[in-house]
Design a protein around this motif. Structure first.
Motif, PDB file in Angstrom:
ATOM      1  N   ALA A 183     -43.067  -3.595  10.153  1.00  0.00           N
ATOM      2  CA  ALA A 183     -42.485  -3.057  11.641  1.00  0.00           C
ATOM      3  C   ALA A 183     -41.124  -3.618  12.097  1.00  0.00           C
ATOM      4  O   ALA A 183     -40.491  -2.986  12.998  1.00  0.00           O
ATOM      5  CB  ALA A 183     -43.421  -3.715  12.724  1.00  0.00           C
ATOM      6  N   ARG A 184     -40.671  -4.549  11.137  1.00  0.00           N
ATOM      7  CA  ARG A 184     -39.369  -5.177  11.544  1.00  0.00           C
ATOM      8  C   ARG A 184     -38.278  -4.686  10.587  1.00  0.00           C
ATOM      9  O   ARG A 184     -37.153  -4.990  10.599  1.00  0.00           O
ATOM     10  CB  ARG A 184     -39.427  -6.646  11.403  1.00  0.00           C
ATOM     11  N   GLY A 185     -38.644  -3.483  10.172  1.00  0.00           N
ATOM     12  CA  GLY A 185     -37.652  -2.480   9.273  1.00  0.00           C
ATOM     13  C   GLY A 185     -37.571  -3.118   7.914  1.00  0.00           C
ATOM     14  O   GLY A 185     -36.556  -2.452   7.128  1.00  0.00           O
ATOM     15  N   PHE A 186     -38.449  -3.937   7.120  1.00  0.00           N
ATOM     16  CA  PHE A 186     -38.526  -4.417   5.932  1.00  0.00           C
ATOM     17  C   PHE A 186     -39.105  -3.690   4.830  1.00  0.00           C
ATOM     18  O   PHE A 186     -40.290  -3.263   5.277  1.00  0.00           O
ATOM     19  CB  PHE A 186     -38.746  -5.858   5.745  1.00  0.00           C
ATOM     20  N   THR A 187     -38.655  -3.448   3.635  1.00  0.00           N
ATOM     21  CA  THR A 187     -39.424  -2.642   2.814  1.00  0.00           C
ATOM     22  C   THR A 187     -40.387  -3.693   2.017  1.00  0.00           C
ATOM     23  O   THR A 187     -40.083  -4.705   1.614  1.00  0.00           O
ATOM     24  CB  THR A 187     -38.677  -2.160   1.642  1.00  0.00           C
ATOM     25  N   VAL A 188     -41.689  -3.257   2.133  1.00  0.00           N
ATOM     26  CA  VAL A 188     -42.776  -4.246   1.463  1.00  0.00           C
ATOM     27  C   VAL A 188     -42.993  -3.845  -0.105  1.00  0.00           C
ATOM     28  O   VAL A 188     -43.321  -2.761  -0.256  1.00  0.00           O
ATOM     29  CB  VAL A 188     -44.199  -4.200   2.365  1.00  0.00           C
ATOM     30  N   LYS A 189     -43.047  -4.704  -0.996  1.00  0.00           N
ATOM     31  CA  LYS A 189     -43.573  -4.672  -2.249  1.00  0.00           C
ATOM     32  C   LYS A 189     -44.691  -5.103  -2.490  1.00  0.00           C
ATOM     33  O   LYS A 189     -44.794  -6.432  -2.238  1.00  0.00           O
ATOM     34  CB  LYS A 189     -42.268  -4.876  -3.164  1.00  0.00           C
ATOM     35  N   VAL A 190     -45.670  -4.418  -3.309  1.00  0.00           N
ATOM     36  CA  VAL A 190     -46.752  -5.178  -3.638  1.00  0.00           C
ATOM     37  C   VAL A 190     -46.607  -5.413  -5.005  1.00  0.00           C
ATOM     38  O   VAL A 190     -46.322  -4.668  -5.964  1.00  0.00           O
ATOM     39  CB  VAL A 190     -48.124  -3.948  -3.654  1.00  0.00           C
ATOM     40  N   VAL A 191     -46.721  -6.868  -5.100  1.00  0.00           N
ATOM     41  CA  VAL A 191     -46.487  -7.372  -6.447  1.00  0.00           C
ATOM     42  C   VAL A 191     -47.840  -7.404  -7.263  1.00  0.00           C
ATOM     43  O   VAL A 191     -48.008  -7.283  -8.475  1.00  0.00           O
ATOM     44  CB  VAL A 191     -45.948  -8.763  -6.330  1.00  0.00           C
ATOM     45  N   ILE A 192     -48.825  -7.912  -6.710  1.00  0.00           N
ATOM     46  CA  ILE A 192     -50.239  -8.236  -7.046  1.00  0.00           C
ATOM     47  C   ILE A 192     -51.113  -7.403  -6.126  1.00  0.00           C
ATOM     48  O   ILE A 192     -51.266  -7.846  -5.139  1.00  0.00           O
ATOM     49  CB  ILE A 192     -50.726  -9.367  -7.520  1.00  0.00           C
ATOM     50  N   PRO A 193     -51.911  -6.197  -6.546  1.00  0.00           N
ATOM     51  CA  PRO A 193     -52.799  -5.524  -5.759  1.00  0.00           C
ATOM     52  C   PRO A 193     -53.923  -6.231  -5.126  1.00  0.00           C
ATOM     53  O   PRO A 193     -54.223  -7.389  -5.635  1.00  0.00           O
ATOM     54  CB  PRO A 193     -53.012  -4.414  -6.567  1.00  0.00           C
ATOM     55  N   ILE A 194     -54.602  -5.908  -3.886  1.00  0.00           N
ATOM     56  CA  ILE A 194     -55.458  -6.620  -3.347  1.00  0.00           C
ATOM     57  C   ILE A 194     -56.790  -6.613  -4.463  1.00  0.00           C
ATOM     58  O   ILE A 194     -57.368  -7.473  -4.368  1.00  0.00           O
ATOM     59  CB  ILE A 194     -55.932  -5.768  -2.002  1.00  0.00           C
ATOM     60  N   GLU A 195     -57.040  -5.416  -5.083  1.00  0.00           N
ATOM     61  CA  GLU A 195     -58.050  -5.484  -5.970  1.00  0.00           C
ATOM     62  C   GLU A 195     -58.143  -6.666  -6.987  1.00  0.00           C
ATOM     63  O   GLU A 195     -59.246  -6.968  -7.556  1.00  0.00           O
ATOM     64  CB  GLU A 195     -58.236  -4.255  -6.745  1.00  0.00           C
ATOM     65  N   SER A 196     -57.019  -7.477  -7.359  1.00  0.00           N
ATOM     66  CA  SER A 196     -56.996  -8.567  -8.217  1.00  0.00           C
ATOM     67  C   SER A 196     -57.836  -9.930  -7.391  1.00  0.00           C
ATOM     68  O   SER A 196     -57.976 -10.530  -8.196  1.00  0.00           O
ATOM     69  CB  SER A 196     -55.588  -8.868  -8.365  1.00  0.00           C
ATOM     70  N   GLY A 197     -57.988  -9.704  -6.145  1.00  0.00           N
ATOM     71  CA  GLY A 197     -58.637 -10.755  -5.373  1.00  0.00           C
ATOM     72  C   GLY A 197     -57.592 -12.042  -5.266  1.00  0.00           C
ATOM     73  O   GLY A 197     -57.735 -13.047  -4.577  1.00  0.00           O
ATOM     74  N   HIS A 198     -56.181 -11.577  -5.643  1.00  0.00           N
ATOM     75  CA  HIS A 198     -55.070 -12.664  -5.235  1.00  0.00           C
ATOM     76  C   HIS A 198     -54.108 -11.871  -5.067  1.00  0.00           C
ATOM     77  O   HIS A 198     -52.925 -11.952  -5.773  1.00  0.00           O
ATOM     78  CB  HIS A 198     -54.813 -13.243  -6.532  1.00  0.00           C
ATOM     79  N   PRO A 199     -53.927 -11.093  -3.982  1.00  0.00           N
ATOM     80  CA  PRO A 199     -52.670 -10.383  -3.657  1.00  0.00           C
ATOM     81  C   PRO A 199     -51.453 -11.043  -3.435  1.00  0.00           C
ATOM     82  O   PRO A 199     -51.550 -12.041  -2.895  1.00  0.00           O
ATOM     83  CB  PRO A 199     -53.154  -9.469  -2.416  1.00  0.00           C
ATOM     84  N   GLU A 200     -50.358 -10.236  -3.549  1.00  0.00           N
ATOM     85  CA  GLU A 200     -49.083 -10.975  -3.552  1.00  0.00           C
ATOM     86  C   GLU A 200     -48.115  -9.810  -2.799  1.00  0.00           C
ATOM     87  O   GLU A 200     -48.051  -8.578  -3.434  1.00  0.00           O
ATOM     88  CB  GLU A 200     -48.450 -11.795  -4.438  1.00  0.00           C
ATOM     89  N   ILE A 201     -47.563  -9.966  -1.861  1.00  0.00           N
ATOM     90  CA  ILE A 201     -46.641  -8.810  -1.249  1.00  0.00           C
ATOM     91  C   ILE A 201     -45.339  -9.774  -0.960  1.00  0.00           C
ATOM     92  O   ILE A 201     -45.315 -10.898  -0.670  1.00  0.00           O
ATOM     93  CB  ILE A 201     -47.093  -8.197   0.101  1.00  0.00           C
ATOM     94  N   THR A 202     -44.125  -8.920  -1.205  1.00  0.00           N
ATOM     95  CA  THR A 202     -42.683  -9.597  -0.947  1.00  0.00           C
ATOM     96  C   THR A 202     -41.989  -8.509  -0.116  1.00  0.00           C
ATOM     97  O   THR A 202     -42.143  -7.348  -0.056  1.00  0.00           O
ATOM     98  CB  THR A 202     -42.176  -9.959  -2.405  1.00  0.00           C
ATOM     99  N   THR A 203     -40.832  -9.100   0.282  1.00  0.00           N
ATOM    100  CA  THR A 203     -39.743  -8.285   1.025  1.00  0.00           C
ATOM    101  C   THR A 203     -38.483  -8.995   0.993  1.00  0.00           C
ATOM    102  O   THR A 203     -38.525 -10.465   0.841  1.00  0.00           O
ATOM    103  CB  THR A 203     -40.248  -7.842   2.630  1.00  0.00           C
ATOM    104  N   ASN A 204     -37.403  -8.412   1.318  1.00  0.00           N
ATOM    105  CA  ASN A 204     -36.048  -9.141   1.376  1.00  0.00           C
ATOM    106  C   ASN A 204     -35.653  -8.536   2.660  1.00  0.00           C
ATOM    107  O   ASN A 204     -35.465  -7.277   3.060  1.00  0.00           O
ATOM    108  CB  ASN A 204     -35.399  -8.424   0.295  1.00  0.00           C
ATOM    109  N   THR A 205     -35.179  -9.420   3.402  1.00  0.00           N
ATOM    110  CA  THR A 205     -34.385  -9.212   4.873  1.00  0.00           C
ATOM    111  C   THR A 205     -32.935  -8.633   4.493  1.00  0.00           C
ATOM    112  O   THR A 205     -32.411  -8.943   3.553  1.00  0.00           O
ATOM    113  CB  THR A 205     -34.461 -10.441   5.872  1.00  0.00           C
TER     114      THR A 205
END
Length: 128
Positions: A77-99
Motif C-alpha cells: 500500500a505504501r508503494g513497495f515491491t514485496v518479495k517472498v523469500v520463504i513461502p508461508i507453507e514452510s511454517g517460517h515465512p519471510e518477506i522483504t522489501t526495499n524502500t
C-alpha cells in the motif's frame, strides 16, 4: 528508517523488543542506535562507510497467513515491491522489501516468534 519500522509495527499486535530481547521497542532508543561499519567481503572495507541495522523481535503468530498479509499489504500500500523469500507453507515465512530511500526491510513469523529488521544503505558518517 524509524518511520518505516513504526508504520509496519502499527499494524501488528503484541510487544516488540530490540535484539537483546528485553529492551522494549521505542523510537527514542532507535534514534540513538549505533552505526556499524559497512564491510565488503572482497575488500574488507567500504572506505569508512557506516549503516544502521535494527532488528526487533515480536510475538508468535498462530495465523501466519494473516501476519504476512498484514505486513506485505502494508508495504504494498505504501508503494513497495514485496518479495517472498520463504513461502508461508514452510511454517517460517519471510518477506522483504526495499524502500525508495534505500532501506531494506524484512519480516519473519512463526509459531514461536517473529522478527522485523531494517537496514540502511552504506553512507559516509558525515553525510548519514
Amino acid at each position: 528508517m524509524i518511520h518505516e519500522l513504526e508504520t509496519t509495527l502499527a499494524g501488528l499486535q503484541g510487544a516488540w523488543t530490540f535484539e537483546d530481547g528485553t529492551t522494549p521497542w521505542s523510537s527514542d532508543i532507535a534514534q540513538r542506535y549505533p552505526t556499524t561499519p559497512c564491510d565488503d567481503v572482497t575488500t574488507l572495507s567500504r572506505g569508512g562507510q557506516e549503516r544502521v541495522d535494527i532488528s526487533l523481535f515480536g510475538p508468535p503468530f498462530a495465523d501466519l497467513d494473516s501476519a504476512v498479509e498484514n505486513v506485505g499489504g502494508n508495504w504494498h500500500a505504501r508503494g513497495f515491491t514485496v518479495k517472498v523469500v520463504i513461502p508461508i507453507e514452510s511454517g517460517h515465512p519471510e518477506i522483504t522489501t526495499n524502500t525508495p530511500d534505500g532501506i531494506s526491510l524484512a519480516f519473519t513469523a512463526n509459531a514461536s516468534g517473529s522478527s522485523l529488521s531494517a537496514k540502511t544503505g552504506c553512507a559516509d558518517p558525515a553525510t548519514a
